[in-house]
Design an enzyme around this catalytic site. Structure first.
Site, PDB file in Angstrom:
ATOM      1  N   HIS A 125       1.259  -0.918  -0.262  1.00 15.35           N
ATOM      2  CA  HIS A 125      -0.127  -0.060   0.013  1.00 15.35           C
ATOM      3  C   HIS A 125       1.078   1.333  -0.062  1.00 15.35           C
ATOM      4  CE1 HIS A 125      -4.097  -1.314   0.146  1.00 15.35           C
ATOM      5  NE2 HIS A 125      -3.655  -2.328   1.098  1.00 15.35           N
ATOM      6  N   ASP A 155      -0.234   6.995  -3.418  1.00 11.06           N
ATOM      7  CA  ASP A 155      -1.360   7.095  -4.156  1.00 11.06           C
ATOM      8  C   ASP A 155      -2.275   7.876  -5.206  1.00 11.06           C
ATOM      9  OD1 ASP A 155      -2.013   4.143  -3.221  1.00 11.06           O
ATOM     10  OD2 ASP A 155      -3.820   5.126  -1.662  1.00 11.06           O
TER      11      ASP A 155
END
Length: 375
Positions: A125, A155
């Site tokens: 992540h 992200d």
């Protein structure tokens, strides 16, 4: 009104985080985005990253699904996917068959580690990707551990925006070459790229590996946040001498010789304590009345509820309300090609959108079987 990407046809293979954010950026600017998702995927206005899209539910593992999608790809300009390397290939939708069907296709791939490398197949992540880039190490207080900066650096900044930039770059090149290409957008690469200035500072001897002790990481007393008398916070960024002088003047410390050592890192820890004492003498609103709008490089630290209500954000319509939900407005702004605001024009159904893309009734019936979700 229509955004600058009106007429651009994008297929989004629904995923998590950066892929949807990239598709949202394109849809905000007027692109027609067809979001292919698993049957049964819930739709809610709270999913801001999915705004402005047409949804099409398809089981990509079902027999014939790849042919259905390839039929859509023939009519698209862009495809975006965010699966692990190899997943699209196993579905029969890797770059090779897609570009065979549509040689001008821009095929955007969004991953954390990239399409190749020792970690390419590992789960991860945002926090993992920015850790590998060096960025996470630099964020945090002196003497404390690294602090995750939400999932903004990997992200969204180093991932989604890098992919959007790659997509538009490839589209520009395709205007000349007539050929599409594959974009390998990795969040590790993007987070490293966002750190370019810090790597430059370090090479010049102006940045150390000690977090919280440098110019822009909270080490400097004139570039940090401070608690006020009411427990709320303000942010100061008075780097340039003239801005620093104004900050000193308005804070009542212009005549204190200790603050003359602005750029002496050895003095920063003590000056931070001294400045913290100053800011604790007034509430945040009192400091706003004294400093906001001046060249002291000041702003109140607003929470999620306060930010949409701030007069500057309201004057610029930085936030909008759609379906009863307050959310950031599309950005950036254009002088002529003004995009629609979220919620002002409903996205077409899948059938309507695909008719616009040139599918006839027989092709539509193949892509939209009975019982499929195509709202």
């Amino acid at each position: 009104m229509a955004g600058p990407l009106q007429g651009l046809k994008v297929i989004e293979m629904a995923g998590l985080g950066p892929g949807p954010f990239c598709a949202m950026l394109l849809a905000d600017m007027g692109a027609e985005v067809l979001r292919i998702e698993r049957p049964g995927t819930p739709h809610t206005p709270h999913d801001i990253l999915a705004r402005g899209r047409t949804h099409l539910a398809l089981d990509l593992r079902a027999a014939g699904a790849a042919d259905q999608v390839l039929g859509l790809i023939e009519r698209a300009d862009v495809l975006i996917e965010g699966f692990r390397p190899g997943v699209m290939e196993r579905l029969g939708l890797g770059p090779e068959p897609c570009l065979q069907r549509n040689p001008r296709l821009v095929y955007g791939r969004m991953t954390g580690w990239g399409q190749h490398g020792p970690l390419a197949q590992a789960a991860g992540h945002d926090i993992n990707y920015i850790a590998l880039s060096g960025a996470l190490h630099a964020i945090g207080r002196s003497g404390e551990g690294p602090v995750p900066p939400l999932n903004l650096v990997g992200d969204f900044g180093g991932g989604a925006m890098l992919l959007a930039f790659g997509v538009l770059s490839a589209l520009y090149e395709a205007q000349r070459s007539g050929q599409g290409q594959v974009i390998d957008a990795a969040m590790t690469d993007g987070a490293a790229l966002l750190s370019a200035m810090m790597y430059g500072f370090k090479a010049a001897g102006r940045w150390s590996n000690q977090r919280g002790e440098n110019l822009l990481d909270g080490g400097a007393h004139f570039y940090d946040t401070y608690a006020c008398a009411d427990g709320r916070y303000v942010a100061i960024g008075a780097i340039e001498p003239q801005f620093y002088a104004l900050l000193r003047e308005r804070c009542g410390i212009a005549d204190d010789p200790a603050f003359d050592a602005q750029m002496d890192p050895a003095a920063w820890p003590l000056l931070k304590l001294r400045l913290a004492d100053v800011f604790r003498t007034r509430t945040r609103d009192e400091w706003c009345a004294l400093l906001e709008g001046s060249d002291a490089c000041f702003a109140p630290v607003l929470d999620w509820d306060e930010a949409p209500q701030h007069p500057h954000n309201q004057a610029r319509a930085t936030f909008v309300t759609a379906h009863g939900l307050t959310q950031p407005a599309p950005a950036p702004r254009f002088s002529r090609s003004v995009p629609d605001q979220p919620g002002t024009r409903p996205a077409p159904t899948a059938a309507e959108l695909l008719r616009r893309w040139g599918l006839d009734a027989d092709a539509l019936s193949a892509v939209l079987p009975t019982g499929a979700s195509h709202d």
